[in-house]
Enzyme design. Structure first.
Site, PDB file in Angstrom:
ATOM      1  N   GLU A 174       6.500   2.793 -13.901  1.00 34.88           N
ATOM      2  CA  GLU A 174       5.649   1.851 -13.278  1.00 34.88           C
ATOM      3  C   GLU A 174       4.748   2.705 -12.180  1.00 34.88           C
ATOM      4  O   GLU A 174       4.818   2.155 -11.054  1.00 34.88           O
ATOM      5  CB  GLU A 174       6.154   0.736 -12.512  1.00 34.88           C
ATOM      6  CG  GLU A 174       7.380   1.104 -11.621  1.00 34.88           C
ATOM      7  CD  GLU A 174       8.147  -0.209 -10.999  1.00 34.88           C
ATOM      8  OE1 GLU A 174       8.530  -0.845 -11.967  1.00 34.88           O
ATOM      9  OE2 GLU A 174       8.295  -0.150  -9.780  1.00 34.88           O
ATOM     10  N   PRO A 175       3.872   3.519 -12.836  1.00 36.07           N
ATOM     11  CA  PRO A 175       2.918   4.256 -12.011  1.00 36.07           C
ATOM     12  C   PRO A 175       1.513   3.368 -11.588  1.00 36.07           C
ATOM     13  O   PRO A 175       1.407   2.507 -12.263  1.00 36.07           O
ATOM     14  CB  PRO A 175       2.716   5.404 -12.715  1.00 36.07           C
ATOM     15  CG  PRO A 175       2.866   4.996 -14.293  1.00 36.07           C
ATOM     16  CD  PRO A 175       3.720   4.157 -14.276  1.00 36.07           C
ATOM     17  N   ARG A 189      -0.989   4.924  -8.855  1.00 33.11           N
ATOM     18  CA  ARG A 189      -2.105   5.611  -8.410  1.00 33.11           C
ATOM     19  C   ARG A 189      -2.339   6.718  -9.597  1.00 33.11           C
ATOM     20  O   ARG A 189      -3.525   7.145  -9.947  1.00 33.11           O
ATOM     21  CB  ARG A 189      -1.323   6.848  -7.486  1.00 33.11           C
ATOM     22  CG  ARG A 189      -2.445   7.721  -6.735  1.00 33.11           C
ATOM     23  CD  ARG A 189      -1.696   8.823  -5.840  1.00 33.11           C
ATOM     24  NE  ARG A 189      -0.549   7.976  -4.955  1.00 33.11           N
ATOM     25  CZ  ARG A 189      -1.179   7.623  -3.888  1.00 33.11           C
ATOM     26  NH1 ARG A 189      -2.265   7.597  -3.361  1.00 33.11           N
ATOM     27  NH2 ARG A 189       0.096   7.027  -3.191  1.00 33.11           N
ATOM     28  N   ARG A 246      -6.843   4.687   3.938  1.00 37.31           N
ATOM     29  CA  ARG A 246      -5.841   5.473   3.497  1.00 37.31           C
ATOM     30  C   ARG A 246      -5.873   6.620   4.808  1.00 37.31           C
ATOM     31  O   ARG A 246      -4.828   7.072   5.062  1.00 37.31           O
ATOM     32  CB  ARG A 246      -5.930   6.020   2.174  1.00 37.31           C
ATOM     33  CG  ARG A 246      -6.159   5.239   1.175  1.00 37.31           C
ATOM     34  CD  ARG A 246      -5.694   5.837  -0.151  1.00 37.31           C
ATOM     35  NE  ARG A 246      -4.477   6.525  -0.273  1.00 37.31           N
ATOM     36  CZ  ARG A 246      -4.250   7.800  -0.429  1.00 37.31           C
ATOM     37  NH1 ARG A 246      -5.230   8.701  -0.312  1.00 37.31           N
ATOM     38  NH2 ARG A 246      -3.226   8.581  -0.368  1.00 37.31           N
ATOM     39  N   CYS A 285     -14.951  -0.599  15.239  1.00 41.31           N
ATOM     40  CA  CYS A 285     -14.815  -0.513  16.531  1.00 41.31           C
ATOM     41  C   CYS A 285     -13.326  -0.289  17.098  1.00 41.31           C
ATOM     42  O   CYS A 285     -12.586  -0.719  17.541  1.00 41.31           O
ATOM     43  CB  CYS A 285     -15.094  -1.898  17.372  1.00 41.31           C
ATOM     44  SG  CYS A 285     -17.036  -2.018  17.277  1.00 41.31           S
ATOM     45  N   GLU A 286     -12.879   0.985  16.521  1.00 41.74           N
ATOM     46  CA  GLU A 286     -11.548   1.498  16.836  1.00 41.74           C
ATOM     47  C   GLU A 286     -11.642   3.037  16.726  1.00 41.74           C
ATOM     48  O   GLU A 286     -12.431   3.469  15.748  1.00 41.74           O
ATOM     49  CB  GLU A 286     -10.688   0.897  15.546  1.00 41.74           C
ATOM     50  CG  GLU A 286     -10.595  -0.409  15.323  1.00 41.74           C
ATOM     51  CD  GLU A 286      -9.417  -1.152  16.229  1.00 41.74           C
ATOM     52  OE1 GLU A 286      -8.558  -0.458  16.782  1.00 41.74           O
ATOM     53  OE2 GLU A 286      -9.369  -2.199  16.216  1.00 41.74           O
TER      54      GLU A 286
HETATM   55  N1  LLP Z   1       6.521   0.554  -7.947  1.00 38.92           N
HETATM   56  C1  LLP Z   1       6.901   0.080  -6.816  1.00 38.92           C
HETATM   57  C2  LLP Z   1       8.103  -0.647  -6.531  1.00 38.92           C
HETATM   58  C3  LLP Z   1       6.161   0.493  -5.768  1.00 38.92           C
HETATM   59  O1  LLP Z   1       6.621   0.115  -4.507  1.00 38.92           O
HETATM   60  C4  LLP Z   1       4.922   1.367  -5.922  1.00 38.92           C
HETATM   61  C5  LLP Z   1       4.032   1.722  -4.710  1.00 38.92           C
HETATM   62  C6  LLP Z   1       4.769   1.585  -7.347  1.00 38.92           C
HETATM   63  C7  LLP Z   1       5.278   1.463  -8.317  1.00 38.92           C
HETATM   64  C8  LLP Z   1       3.508   2.511  -7.684  1.00 38.92           C
HETATM   65  O2  LLP Z   1       3.532   3.722  -7.028  1.00 38.92           O
HETATM   66  P1  LLP Z   1       2.539   4.923  -7.362  1.00 38.92           P
HETATM   67  O3  LLP Z   1       2.645   5.340  -8.990  1.00 38.92           O
HETATM   68  O4  LLP Z   1       0.997   4.308  -7.037  1.00 38.92           O
HETATM   69  O5  LLP Z   1       2.703   6.220  -6.442  1.00 38.92           O
HETATM   70  N2  LLP Z   1      -1.033   2.712  -0.241  1.00 38.92           N
HETATM   71  C9  LLP Z   1      -0.402   3.899  -0.516  1.00 38.92           C
HETATM   72  C10 LLP Z   1       0.627   4.008  -1.354  1.00 38.92           C
HETATM   73  C11 LLP Z   1       1.672   2.994  -1.524  1.00 38.92           C
HETATM   74  C12 LLP Z   1       2.837   2.890  -2.420  1.00 38.92           C
HETATM   75  C13 LLP Z   1       3.692   1.725  -2.338  1.00 38.92           C
HETATM   76  N3  LLP Z   1       4.611   1.551  -3.491  1.00 38.92           N
HETATM   77  C14 LLP Z   1      -1.499   5.093  -0.392  1.00 38.92           C
HETATM   78  O6  LLP Z   1      -2.747   4.624  -0.494  1.00 38.92           O
HETATM   79  O7  LLP Z   1      -1.220   6.201  -0.825  1.00 38.92           O
END
Ligand code: LLP
Length: 410
Positions: A268-269, A271, A306, A337-338
């Site tokens: 379940e990707p 990013r 980020r 303003c931070e």
């Molecule tokens: N599945 C679950 C249960 C998750 O908690 C997450 C991400 C994903 C899948 C997807 O992960 P990915 O493939 O995108 O790495 N906002 C942060 C990333 C937080 C990810 C949290 N969970 C950033 O901008 O780097």
């Protein structure tokens, strides 16, 4: 600079800045590349898109067309996935400290529910008893690009700690639940190939303990997402084919060794699928020569959080100056303003001028979805490039969007 053939100058002129732009063909390519990397004749692999990374309905539609299910984290995401046409059986609901209402929404829509804790089961049972449940297990280890996005291990707030996993499943059996899955998600933005097979091996060893203690047959085993993309500096491209090959090898070997039956492997990707397809176009408002040199943009942490949240570094390209030698050391910041509204410090950049366009690359994941109207700076418009044509897919926020929700002013 051009995005999928269209000049950023033209995009900025037409739609204004800050502006998110997505190359839809790149998203499709990413979706297909991942599927190819995890293709197997022996193992059934199911793909879910973690829609938290970017939940624009037009983007969800691409994944639907490419045969992906959805990984949802909230009733809002669930509703949107269903409205987009994703079938409930292709949706996995992974909450965190799920409320009664969250679980009710998930139960009533008939999706697969992945519980975050032992206590979640009892909250769920007050709503109803599904035939199948999954637990998110925290295998005790994690790895992420930043500590803040390391979602496994003893500091993470997510999942059932492995020591309690047997009891968790036992409770579910006692409650009369018949079918099971298992899930982990140990970290985001990982660029090391070996992390994935290593974590999966650890997880499958742990699942064999649950299986041998309780005789559970896991119908699917979800190894989460976490595949990283290069953002800046030394970041390397993750060799996804190698990840797929090694991960599938471990899966086949360990499932056989532990006699885990014939489970589906789920991924379940987020990013990896959308990150490098997105750009944030912003404009230089002012350059301040003070104790330090600041380049102030019209995008800030309200637009892309980020850097403020994790210290994440993005590549920032100054339009038309791509080939110039960086000669100026500057901090690049926004207008909020931070003091934390800083994208990067001491970055070497070419000689920039007011009005130049600064383009953040790799802004497709966790960009606009994390934007906010703080300081009443409105969330940006979004544009998709589809078959070489630019199409606005979200209009810029306005004061009316804010005022529409205001009530009871005497
Ligand atoms: N599945 C679950 C249960 C998750 O908690 C997450 C991400 C994903 C899948 C997807 O992960 P990915 O493939 O995108 O790495 N906002 C942060 C990333 C937080 C990810 C949290 N969970 C950033 O901008 O780097």
């Amino acid at each position: 600079m051009r995005i999928s053939g269209i000049s950023v100058k033209e995009l900025a002129r037409k739609y204004g800045t800050p502006l998110y732009v997505y190359d839809f063909s790149r998203i499709r390519e990413n979706a297909r590349r991942l599927k190819t990397a995890f293709k197997s004749d022996e193992v059934q692999v199911d793909f879910y898109y973690a829609m938290k990374a970017n939940c624009h309905p037009a983007i969800l539609k691409i994944f639907l067309e490419e045969g992906y299910g959805m990984d949802c984290v909230s009733p809002g995401e669930l509703q949107l996935a269903i409205q987009t046409g994703v079938k409930p059986e292709h949706i996995l609901y992974t909450g965190n400290y799920e409320s009664h209402d969250d679980l009710k929404a998930a139960f009533n829509s008939g999706v697969k529910i992945n519980l975050d804790d032992i206590s979640s089961l009892y909250r769920l049972l007050k709503v109803g008893k599904p035939e199948l449940i999954t637990y998110r297990i925290n295998p005790g280890k994690g790895n992420g690009k930043y500590e803040e996005i390391t979602t496994g291990g003893d500091k993470a707030k997510f999942g059932v700690p492995f020591e309690k996993a047997v009891i968790a499943y036992e409770n579910a059996i006692k409650a009369g639940i018949k079918r099971f899955g298992a899930h982990m998600m140990t970290g985001s933005g990982v660029l090391e190939t070996d992390h994935f097979p290593r974590m999966l091996e650890l997880f499958l060893n742990e699942l064999s303990v649950i299986r041998s203690t309780l005789g559970i047959n896991f119908e699917f085993i979800d190894m989460g997402g976490g595949f990283g993309i290069p953002y800046y500096g030394d970041d390397e491209v993750l060799d996804i084919e190698d990840v797929g090959k090694k991960t599938l090898e471990v899966f086949r070997k360990k499932v056989k060794e532990h006699q885990l039956g014939d489970p589906v492997l789920a991924l379940e990707p987020g990013r990896y699928l959308v990150g490098d397809a997105g750009y944030l176009i912003s404009r230089v408002n002012g350059i301040k020569e003070g104790y330090r040199t600041f380049i102030g943009l019209d995008a800030g942490f309200n637009t892309l959080i980020r850097s403020a949240l994790y210290g994440a570094q993005h590549s920032i390209v100054f339009d038309g100056k791509e080939d110039e030698t960086p000669s100026l050391k500057a901090d690049i910041c926004g207008q909020i303003c931070e003091n934390t509204d800083i994208f990067t410090k001491d970055r070497m950049v070419p000689e920039v001028a007011e009005g130049d366009l600064a383009i953040f690359t790799q802004a497709g994941a966790y960009g606009n979805v994390m934007a906010m109207p703080y300081n009443l700076r409105y969330r940006p418009a979004e544009v998709a490039i589809i078959d070489g044509q630019d199409v606005q897919i979200t209009r810029r926020e306005t004061i009316d969007d804010y005022l529409n929700r205001i009530q009871n002013i005497k």
